[in-house]
Every structure is written in C-alpha cells, then in structure tokens.
Write an enzyme that holds these catalytic residues in place. Structure first.
Site, PDB file in Angstrom:
ATOM      1  N   SER A 338       0.825  -1.204   0.000  1.00 52.49           N
ATOM      2  CA  SER A 338       0.000   0.000   0.000  1.00 52.49           C
ATOM      3  C   SER A 338       0.859   1.253   0.000  1.00 52.49           C
ATOM      4  O   SER A 338       1.836   1.355   0.751  1.00 52.49           O
ATOM      5  CB  SER A 338      -0.927   0.007   1.217  1.00 52.49           C
ATOM      6  OG  SER A 338      -1.711   1.179   1.235  1.00 52.49           O
ATOM      7  N   ASP A 339       0.463   2.185  -0.851  1.00 52.71           N
ATOM      8  CA  ASP A 339       1.032   3.525  -0.773  1.00 52.71           C
ATOM      9  C   ASP A 339       0.579   4.141   0.548  1.00 52.71           C
ATOM     10  O   ASP A 339      -0.435   3.728   1.123  1.00 52.71           O
ATOM     11  CB  ASP A 339       0.523   4.349  -1.963  1.00 52.71           C
ATOM     12  CG  ASP A 339       0.983   5.784  -1.917  1.00 52.71           C
ATOM     13  OD1 ASP A 339       2.170   6.020  -1.640  1.00 52.71           O
ATOM     14  OD2 ASP A 339       0.138   6.677  -2.138  1.00 52.71           O
TER      15      ASP A 339
END
Length: 872
Positions: A338-339
């Site tokens: 995940s960013d």
C-alpha cells in the site's frame, strides 16, 4: 553541432550530453555541456536539430495493427480448442452446436477487447498529465509554444499554476514551490531553489523561475514512469488455469479417442473383414463429436459470468471493477502493498497539540501562527494552521498591515497586524532554526526547541515554530512548536487488521521520509522493518530482474520509504517472482506502474486518472474497508469456479472412459452422436447459474493448485466411470434375461443407450452437488435457489425426453425411477470419495508447507512471511 543523419540517435544523444549526469552538474558546466546561453536560449535551427535527435517531448505509444489486435483475441490454447470444436461441429453439420460455440467464442473475445481498452486507459491518462504548452526562450525572445517541441538545452519559464513541461534544472528567480506528490508521494509541496531539479508533470504552487531543459519525452522522470506502465502487467492466474485444464482434457480425450479408433478399425478389418468408406466416416464423426463433448467450451464463459456477478456485487459497495480477472486474483492475494500518502493516510496536513516554549496557551500559539498565514494562497501549511483554530473567528478582529510570504532563504512567513486593542504585533512562523535565529533566542530556549524538533522528527512529524513580537520586531518570544503530520484514515488500522486476519501480509511503500513512514507504521500496527529504498536499490538497476540479495531484502521488509515509481514496480515484480500474489493500493502517477503490474491494483477514492486507468479495482468512496469485502467476494467466486472445474473435468473423464470401455470390452456404443450433443447442452447449460451459488469464505488466501485439483477431479471421474459402467453392465446383463427385462422395463439396445444417456445427465448434476463443497452435500451451505432450480428444470427436460421419446428412444417411468435411485445412492459414494480425497490432499499439503517453512526460515524470519497452508 551534430547532424541528425549522422551516427545513430543514441550515440548523438550521448555526444551532446558527453555521458554526464545533467541532474547533478554545476549550473555553469551544465549550460556549457548543453551549449546554450541562458540569456538567449536556443536558436530555432538548433532546436530543430535537437528535436530530430531526441524526438518529441511526448509519450510515444507503441501501436498494434487492428488485424493483429483482433487475431490476438482468438489465439491461445483455450481459444484454439473452442475454434476446433466449432469447426468440427460445422464439418459434421451440427449447426446448433456450431452457433452456441461461436457465440461463446465471440463473447470471450469481446470481453478481452474490453479489458484491453481499459488497460490502455492508463497511458492515455498519463498523457493528460503532461503540459500542453510551454513558455520558452528562442532566439532571445520569450514565446509560448507546444511543449512537444521542447529539446534539451531549451530555456523555459515556470510560474504559479503551470505544469512543468519537461525535466528542468532551475536557473534564476526568487523561489518556487512545486507539488510533486503525484510523482514522488511526498505529502507537501517542495520548495525549490537555483540548481534544483523540477520534474515534468509536477505543478507549480508558488513563485516563478527560469530553468534549462535536461530531459524530454520518455527520458524524463514522468516518461520513465509511463514506460513502466506500458510494459507492466501480470498474466491472469485464471487464464493460466484454463490453459492447463484444457491441455489436460485434450490430452486425455485425444489419447482415448485414438485407442477407440484403433479398436474399431481392428475389429472391422481383422475380425469382421468388412471395411468401407461409410464405416470410416461413421467412426470419424463419432470421434469428432466425442472430442467436442470433451472440450470445455463453456469454461471461459462460466469464469467470466461468475466474476462479472462478483463485480456487480462490489459495485454496490462503491467499488468499480475494470479488470474482471482481478476478482479471482484477489482470492489468492497473500501480500497487500500500500502507498501511504492519500491511501493509508488522509493526505491532509494536520496540526497537533502545540508544544509550548515561551508561550502560555496552546490556542494563543495557534492564533499567532494563523495571523502569519494567508488563506487565499491555498498553501497546505497555512490551510492546516487555520483549520486548527477552535474558534474560527478568533482572528477576525485583527487588521493585516503587511504580509511577507515564505521564501527558501528566510524559511518563514511574517505578518504585521493591528490587534483589536490597538497594539501592533509582528508574528512569524517557519522552520524552527529560522525562527530561533530571528528571535535571537537565549541558549535554554534554543535547546528546548532543538529537543522538541528532534523528538518530533523521531516520530515522523514536521515541526513549525511560532514567534511573536510586541515591540515592532525588536524582540521576539518563541511561543512554541506546532507538530504537523498527515493522519491515518479512520478505517486504515481496522482494514489492515482485517486483512491480516484473512492471512494477508501488509507492506507500506511510500515516497515519504523513513521516519514518517515508521511512525505511520507504528500507528497502524504494521511492522517496524521499514527500509529506505536508497539503502537497498542501487542507482542503476533493472526493475524487472532484481539480484537475489535485493529480492531477499524485499521479501524480509515490512515496508519501504523514499521510493520512486521504479522502486514500487520492482518491489511488486520481485514479490511476484517469489511466488506471491500481490495486491497494490495507490492514488498517484507514481503508483501507476506498480498498480498495473500487481495481480490486483486498487486505486483509492480521489486517485489520479493515471492511477485509475492502471488499476483493476477503483474505489469511489473514501477509505479502504471495501478491500476486505472484495477479498471475501473473491474467495466465494473462486470456490464457485473451482466447483465447476472439478465437475467438468470429472464428467469429461466419465463420458470418455465409459465410451472407450464399452467399445473395447462390450463392442457396444453406449451413446449415439445425437445423445452426446444433447448431453453436452444439458450438462453445461444450467451450469452458468453456479455463479450464484452459496459458497463458504476461506479464512486464508486460496489459489490454483492444479496438481491437487486435477488429481481430485480425476479420482472423482474414475468413480463416476465405475458408476456409469456398472449400470451399463447391469443393463447388458438384463437384456439376456427376460425376467430382468420385465423388472427394469428394458428390452432393446436402443433403450439401453437411452438409460445411459439419462444416467449421465442425472449423475452429472448430482456430481456437481457433491463437488461444490468439501463437506457432505446434505450439509450447509446449500445450493443457491437459482442453481438448484436450473438443475431441476434440466432434469425435468431430460426425463421428458426419455419418457416421450424426443430425440432418444423412449423408456418407461419404472426404468427412469430406477436410474434416479441408482444415481442418488452413488451420490453418497461420491461424497465420501470427495471427503477422503480432500483429507489426503490436505495432509500432503500440510507436510509440504512444514518443509517449506523449514527451508525458508533463515531467509524470512518475520512470521508474516511464512507460507500459508492453503497456498502451498
């Protein structure tokens, strides 16, 4: 200067730049290397020469011819099998079969075409992020021209609101603030000064400067990201599974057909000594029809319809599926990358509780900072400070006399205001060291500020110091330090916990600073092994082929900070090569390559067009909670697809072996050509409704385990052969005993064929009910109403055909009832066999998993990295 028609283009490019790193050269040497005068710019003639060498400043997309694109939709093992089935149906004149198979083929091709169009949206969206025009200096005059005409060495001007047209080294001007969050993942605009690099596609938020172009087109930071997007993409595991299943069935079908042909030919030539063209054509027609029945022509359609219904269910939760295969992929995802900015966090700079130094009241410190802010500038820091005021009218009584905006030299903003009581105040906010210097703070104040800043930095928070003067700027008080951070989304922690409960390992991949990443990871309950990309990845590396030591570092890490787009892409690719099925969430241009490469890319609400175009799942509501629902839905869908596959393989084995055994040992054809065609339609027709079936949700990631699947289905198929061939032997024996004929209601070999036809229709669908669950078929979850009634309707049609003699010789109700009782009794045998097969397979899987854990434990000490039982 160089001639465009001289050496190859790359050699000309290298000679112009002399092989030097233009991003780090001193400005004077840079201008000399590029052969440009900053006050005059390039000449039009020289610009044309360079444009011929370097190409246009644009993203060039590789075009595929229309005919090649269309033919691609009809190629591949499964497509070839379906096309062969259609051709055979046409040759033998079964036009109804031909029409159905052709419709399925066109349906699958149309679905692939739609998927391709969605995939190309990512590059189209990236192109929209480029500047259409640029202000440049040519022949000593400033002019506006299309940005595509820029070449290295051009002098350009960038100002407030402008998209930077190429990679530019800044030359002159006061200062500039650039928002490059979509490119690098940094949560705040970055202040730039002379000599700094401004990336193509970033947006100027404040100031104005000139610069020299050092890279254009695909050589820019933005262009390299686009190149990764264009080349990214992982093959669907569902498609691979269909190829393997199709290959398996075709090998079995062709092998058995050859045996049957040899037996028939041997009997006709050697034993009967009567062979003619009619006999050869009869054998050929029968074999071809049998091969058509063995090809799973409905399999791609069943897969697609099942996943389309899952996409419909997700759309009701405000998640748009743009790539159907991603739903099936989500079932097996074991790592979620995940960013951070805008995905795990709100991408909203927030002011925490002030840490007072010489001030006495927290809200007084915030009010002082707010007076040194200006809302109309739409600066992220000013907006956060103004939003931190509890009383939004607390500054209404103050009158602004003078405002000095932020610049990178003084590193502060100042405001002179008249207070409601008539006093004149000077307020300042900015970098702590700059405010301490402005206030000429005594040592104990300076040390206090330094300690606060160090503590905040360790926690990943930015620090903004605030000072106030009540004597016109002669002396200042350092009121305090405001902590500033990007807070996690409200549902991020619960989403991560839910993902872990489902057997997923969650990694954070961010362009932000390592300290910020570690603090966010601490707040969200992620691991603390967050590594800076620069500590792992060399400056020059191939993102598609990482060395083993880097791949192992990626495997061990809990997350990465200070990453660029190529790092995110390489991380996803390396994890996939290690055997993981990877999901990626993100919102920016910098996430697009990784989103497209991931098995399931998820663009969060508010994502850029480029991220949405690259993603397979697009969230339209804030938050990540729908990912948990998507995982559950994907695992249900996978269970349905697996049930169909078990059923289809087992039934094909049943039909093929029964025909072969009957031909070889009994010299009897148990089914006519027409019966095989009708059987194929009755078996596969209602199966489409399996997309609605009730299936349990696995607690761990599940994926295609083809050896296990084919083994279980083959065992079930062989027991179905035992069931069908056993009934055939009973029927053959009954034909030679008048009392048995009277008991069963059978008197001719044609009625025996009808009995076998009915048994295969009834037994096939009862097999599906046994194959759809690992538990006993009479225990929940029960079949969905649509599936149950579709099977019931098919059985009514089959009984009507057999009783009234439509398309097949008629048989009495007594025989129909006995066939049903026989199949129902054998259904318990199949249920028992299924349970035994699953237990045996699970035992082998558990032993294999333990051995894998022992082998990999030295390399993957983190417990989350251990292989999952169901994914072996």
């Amino acid at each position: 200067m160089l001639r465009p028609n001289g050496p190859p283009r790359h050699a000309q490019q290298n000679r112009l730049t002399r092989g030097l790193d233009l991003a780090t050269l001193p400005i004077s040497q840079l201008l000399e290397t590029l052969g440009v005068d900053a006050a005059h710019g390039l000449s039009a003639a020289e610009a044309r020469k360079r444009l011929a060498i370097f190409g246009p400043n644009a993203l060039v997309e590789r075009r595929v011819g229309f005919l090649r694109k269309v033919l691609r939709y009809f190629s591949g093992p499964m497509a070839y099998m379906i096309e062969a089935a259609a051709l055979v149906s046409a040759i033998i004149g079964h036009w109804g079969d031909f029409s159905i198979i052709l419709a399925l083929l066109l349906f699958n091709a149309g679905l692939e075409a739609w998927q391709d169009r969605k995939a190309s949206d990512a590059l189209a969206a990236l192109k929209k992020g480029l500047a259409p025009e640029a202000t440049l200096l040519r022949d000593g005059e400033w002019r506006t021209a299309p940005a595509a005409g820029l070449a290295p060495g051009d002098i350009v001007k960038v100002r407030l609101g402008v998209v930077v047209p190429a990679d530019v080294r800044l030359l002159g001007g006061d200062y500039i603030s650039i928002d490059q969050a979509a490119l690098t993942g940094e949560s705040l605009p970055v202040a730039k000064k002379r000599g700094d690099l401004a990336y193509s596609g970033s947006i100027v938020k404040q100031g104005e400067m000139t610069g020299v172009v050092i890279a254009t087109g695909s050589r820019t930071f933005f262009g390299r990201t686009a190149s990764l997007v264009e080349g990214a993409g992982a093959a669907s595991h569902a498609q691979k599974a269909m190829f393997e299943i199709g290959d398996f069935l075709m090998v079995v079908a062709v092998a058995l057909a050859l045996v049957m042909v040899m037996v028939r030919v041997y009997r006709d030539l050697v034993i009967v000594d009567d062979w003619g063209l009619a006999d050869a054509l009869s054998i050929l027609q029968f074999v071809l029809v049998l091969l058509v029945a063995s090809i799973p022509v409905a399999m791609p359609a069943v897969f697609s319809i099942t996943m389309a219904l899952g996409a419909l269910a997700l759309s009701k939760q405000k998640a748009i599926v743009s790539k159907l295969s991603a739903i099936e992929e989500m079932a097996g995802v074991d790592i979620l990358c995940s960013d951070k900015t805008g995905t795990l966090t709100k991408n909203e700079l927030t002011v925490g509780e002030p840490l007072l130094v010489q001030g006495r009241d927290a809200q007084d410190c915030i009010r002082a900072a707010a007076l040194a802010s200006r809302a109309e500038d739409r600066d992220a820091i000013d907006t956060a400070v103004l939003g931190a005021l509890r009383d939004k009218h607390a500054i209404d009584g103050y009158r602004l006399e003078k405002y000095t905006p932020f610049d990178p030299v003084t590193k502060r903003t100042e405001a002179r205001v008249a207070a409601p009581d008539g006093k004149t105040l000077v307020l300042a906010k900015g970098a702590p060291q700059a405010i301490v210097q402005l206030a000429a703070a005594p040592p104990h104040v300076a040390e206090a500020v330094k300690a606060i800043v160090a503590d905040l930095a360790a926690k990943g928070s930015r620090a903004l110091a605030v000072a106030r003067s009540e004597d016109g700027g002669q002396t200042y008080q350092v009121l305090g330090v405001l902590p500033m951070f990007d807070p996690p989304r409200d549902d991020s922690k619960s989403t991560i916990a839910a993902a872990r409960a489902k057997g997923l390992r969650v990694e954070m991949v961010t362009g932000d600073d390592t300290a910020i990443a570690k603090e966010t990871a601490r707040q969200l309950g992620l691991g603390d092994n967050i590594i800076s990309a620069a500590d792992v990845f060399p400056k020059e590396f191939d993102p598609n082929n990482l060395p083993p030591d880097i791949a192992q570092a990626v495997e061990r890490a809990d997350g990465f900070a200070r990453v660029f787009p190529e790092h995110k892409y390489a991380i996803v690719k390396a994890l996939q090569k290690s055997g993981h099925i990877v999901a990626m969430t993100g919102d920016g241009v910098n996430d697009a390559p990784a989103l497209k490469q991931a098995d399931c890319g998820v663009a969060v609400s508010g994502a850029t067009d480029a991220a949405r175009g690259a993603a397979a799942l697009i969230l339209t509501a804030p938050g990540l909670s729908v990912i948990s629902s998507a995982i559950d839905e994907a695992r249900r869908i996978f269970g349905r697809i697996e049930s169909y596959t078990l059923y289809r393989v087992a039934l094909t084995i049943d039909i093929m072996f029964v025909v072969l055994l009957s031909t070889v040992f009994l010299d009897f054809a148990p089914l006519t050509t027409a019966m095989i065609v009708v059987l194929s339609l009755l078996d596969d027709g209602p199966i489409m409704t399996i997309a609605y079936d009730n299936t349990p949700v696995s607690r761990t990631p599940i994926r295609w385990r083809m050896p296990r699947l084919l083994a279980v289905s083959s065992v079930l198929g062989m027991f179905c052969v035992l069931e069908s061939f056993g009934l055939l032997l009973i029927g053959v024996r009954a034909l030679s005993h008048p009392s048995a004929q009277a008991l069963l209601g059978i008197s001719t070999s044609q009625q025996l064929q009808t009995m076998m036809f009915l048994q295969l229709v009834v037994g096939g669908h009862l097999l599906l009910l046994a194959a759809r669950t690992e538990r006993w078929f009479f225990l929940p979850p029960f079949p969905a109403a649509k599936l149950f009634f579709a099977i019931l309707l098919t059985q009514i049609v089959a009984v009507a055909l057999c009783y009234f003699g439509w398309l097949v010789p008629a048989i009495p109700l007594r025989l129909i009832g006995l066939v049903w009782l026989y199949c129902l009794a054998f259904m318990f045998v199949l249920g028992f066999v299924r349970r035994i097969c699953e237990r045996f397979a699970d035992g082998r899987t558990m032993r294999k998993t333990k051995s894998v854990e022992l082998v990999h434990r030295p390399l993957t000490p983190h417990p989350a990295v251990r292989p999952f039982k169901s994914a072996s």
